[in-house]
Structures are given as C-alpha cells and as structure tokens.
Scaffold this motif. Structure first.
Motif, PDB file in Angstrom:
ATOM      1  N   VAL A 293       0.860  -1.186   0.000  1.00 17.64           N
ATOM      2  CA  VAL A 293       0.000   0.000   0.000  1.00 17.64           C
ATOM      3  C   VAL A 293       0.893   1.232   0.000  1.00 17.64           C
ATOM      4  CG1 VAL A 293      -1.559   1.419   1.414  1.00 17.64           C
ATOM      5  CG2 VAL A 293      -2.006  -1.026   1.132  1.00 17.64           C
ATOM      6  N   PHE A 294       0.604   2.173  -0.881  1.00 19.08           N
ATOM      7  CA  PHE A 294       1.233   3.490  -0.824  1.00 19.08           C
ATOM      8  C   PHE A 294       0.195   4.476  -0.328  1.00 19.08           C
ATOM      9  CE2 PHE A 294       2.249   7.614  -3.032  1.00 19.08           C
ATOM     10  CZ  PHE A 294       3.278   7.960  -2.161  1.00 19.08           C
ATOM     11  N   GLU A 295       0.423   5.018   0.847  1.00 15.99           N
ATOM     12  CA  GLU A 295      -0.484   5.969   1.475  1.00 15.99           C
ATOM     13  C   GLU A 295      -0.044   7.379   1.097  1.00 15.99           C
ATOM     14  OE1 GLU A 295      -3.837   6.953   3.272  1.00 15.99           O
ATOM     15  OE2 GLU A 295      -3.169   4.857   3.310  1.00 15.99           O
ATOM     16  N   SER A 296      -0.788   7.999   0.207  1.00 16.25           N
ATOM     17  CA  SER A 296      -0.435   9.309  -0.345  1.00 16.25           C
ATOM     18  C   SER A 296      -1.258  10.400   0.328  1.00 16.25           C
ATOM     19  CB  SER A 296      -0.680   9.318  -1.854  1.00 16.25           C
ATOM     20  OG  SER A 296      -0.462  10.585  -2.406  1.00 16.25           O
ATOM     21  N   VAL A 297      -0.616  11.189   1.161  1.00 15.18           N
ATOM     22  CA  VAL A 297      -1.309  12.298   1.823  1.00 15.18           C
ATOM     23  C   VAL A 297      -1.204  13.567   0.985  1.00 15.18           C
ATOM     24  CG1 VAL A 297      -1.380  13.738   3.902  1.00 15.18           C
ATOM     25  CG2 VAL A 297      -0.951  11.301   4.105  1.00 15.18           C
TER      26      VAL A 297
END
Length: 325
Positions: A293-297
């Motif tokens: 998972v890439f959590e992009s804020v």
C-alpha cells in the motif's frame, strides 16, 4: 517588479505526465535526505462551513520557498468542479521576492498521480497489467492518464457511484488513450481481478476491503488526506506493507492509518517512507505475493518541486503572463 502568472492551461502544458515523475521522485528523495523544511499543514475548518482551507509551505536550498493555499470543497464534484481550489506561490530563496503564481487546482491534479506513478513503478509487480480505479472525478481521470503514460495496461476498470457519468468519462478516456476502460459492476468484482488499485474518492468510510485483494496487489490510497476519512479498512492496513510519502504526515493526517492505529493493528514502525526506498536505504516489494500500500497524503515539497519544474519551463519557453506587482 513583475510576477509570472501561470494559468491552469499553462501548468497542464508544462507538466506532461511522463516528465512529471522525475521532479516527484527527487522531491521524495530530498525529503528522505533531510533537505526539506516542511511543517505539517495548518488547516482552517470552521464548524458548519462548506469546505476547509489548508496552507502547505516548504523550502529547499535549491528550490527556495513555496506555499500552496488550497481550499477543499468536497461538494464541488456535484457541481462539475474540482474539489481542490487554490493558488501556489513561488518565492526566491535569495531575496524572498515573489516569482510566480500558479493555478493550484491543476498543479494538484497533475502532481498527485505523478507521485502515484513513482510509487507504482517502485512497488507494483513488474508484470502488473490490470488496473482498477475507484472514483472517477478529477483525480481518478488524472490517475488513468498518468499511469497509462508510464505503463502498458491490459485493461482498466473504474468503480463509481454514478454509472452513467462514469461510462461517459471512460468512453472519452478510452478513445483518448487507445486503452480498454470500462465501468465495473461492483468494487469487489473490480478489485478481485486487479494487480494495481487506486482509491481516489472523498468517501468517509472504506471503499476497499482486505478480502477483495488477491496476493501481490499494489494499492495506491490517494483520497484520504485528512484524519477523519478513510478509504481502506484496518485489515487491509494490517495485512499490507505500507509505504508513505511522509512518515510525519501519514501518522497525523492519513485517515487510513489513523483509524487502523486506533484499532491497534498498525503503528509508526510499520510505515516505510517511499523516499527511503528510492534511495536504496529500505527494501521495496520483497515477494511476488506481498500486498503493498502506498499511502499518499500529498506534501508541500511535492507542490514546490512541481511548481519549480513548471516555472523553469515557463521561463525557458516564454509561457504565462507577466503582471506588475
């Protein structure tokens, strides 16, 4: 003194998808190297107001100063408008003079999928060929365009609440990109067959569940940039190796992480900054069957890097308009 004003059309012309990856990759690495001064974004969210305002300042020795002032109005999508509205300002690192004013809506639209593309190229399986995008607003469409520019997809499936509108957008994108793009009958069906998933919604509750993900899937979680909304359920966060654009920002602002942390299934030590992977300091995907998972804020340094890239090209090509300031 003059100020260079770059419209949305200017920004779009000067930040093509393939060329946008390099400045985003360098921004993530600069952050990992400790070269970026970037405080958490202050947010003005009055009770009862329709939207909120956030300020995203950053500085690097090379790029100088920049600040994006952006309003997030989630109801805009029903009006046919981008949920993100705002302005990006660039300042000289030598004198502090204002150099340029850019359309922040288009800048955000383009730099966000460029970061996602860097994460996908770094973390997805090399043979990934089936893409599912949940949400087909401004960000959903922009992600399809950018990801199609950097990788060949066998098929793209879109999940949306409004099937009629989604079918129209998919038909337009399919013709534009010469790529099979279809509206899925359900999120579960689309995710179960995907190699890469993008969640680009303003949903307050999860739109993706762990039991739908097959081994080896890579997920780009884009929509949850505030702590009170989430797109992924806690079991997904618990089962995956989670990569972030910024550790500090993810812990404080990513609703996907915040809710999972409250459930006790994940902690800060479970998060890996993508910049560390790009620098070779941390491993990326370690097995074919691993879920990532890439959590992009979304970061101020990404805006600064993108704006500097656009500004440099504008000066070189004579784009934009100059006004007395």
């Amino acid at each position: 003194m003059t100020l260079l004003v770059l419209s949305g059309a200017d920004v779009r012309a000067l930040f093509p998808p393939k060329e946008g990856l390099a400045p985003m990759r360098e921004a993530l690495m600069a952050l990992a190297r400790g070269e970026v001064c970037q405080p958490l974004r202050p947010v003005v969210a009055p009770e009862g107001a329709k939207g909120l305002l956030a300020m995203m300042p950053a500085h690097t020795p090379d790029a100088g100063y920049g600040v994006k002032i952006v309003c997030l109005f989630e109801g805009n999508t029903a009006l046919g408008l981008d949920a993100h509205q705002g302005a990006m300002l660039l300042f000289s690192g030598e004198t502090g003079e204002a150099l340029a004013l850019l359309n922040a809506s288009v800048l955000t639209e383009l730099r966000t999928p460029a970061v996602t593309a860097v994460a996908t190229e770094t973390l997805a399986r090399p043979d990934a060929a089936e893409l599912t995008v949940i949400g087909i607003g401004v960000q959903g469409a922009a992600h399809i365009r950018t990801l199609a520019a950097v990788r060949s997809w066998r098929r793209v499936r879109v999940v949306a609440r409004d099937h009629v509108r989604a079918a129209k957008v998919c038909a337009e994108l399919s013709s534009e990109l010469d790529l099979p793009i279809e509206v899925a009958s359900s999120a579960e069906e689309a995710v179960r067959g995907a190699d890469v998933v993008v969640t680009a919604t303003n949903a307050p509750e999860p739109v993706l569940r762990r039991e739908w993900l097959r081994p080896g899937t890579h997920v780009n979680a884009v929509g949850s940039c505030v702590a009170h909304t989430r797109e992924l359920d806690p079991p997904t966060m618990a089962a995956a190796r989670v990569f972030v654009d910024s550790l500090e920002s993810a812990v404080n602002e990513a609703g996907d992480y915040v809710f999972a942390a409250r459930a006790g299934v994940i902690g800060p030590s479970d998060l890996t900054p993508l910049g560390e992977v790009l620098l070779g300091r941390a491993p990326g995907r370690e097995s074919e069957g691993e879920i990532t998972v890439f959590e992009s804020v979304g970061l101020a340094i990404q805006d600064l890097a993108a704006a500097r890239f656009v500004h440099t090209r504008a000066v070189e090509t004579g784009a934009g308009s100059r006004v007395e300031y």
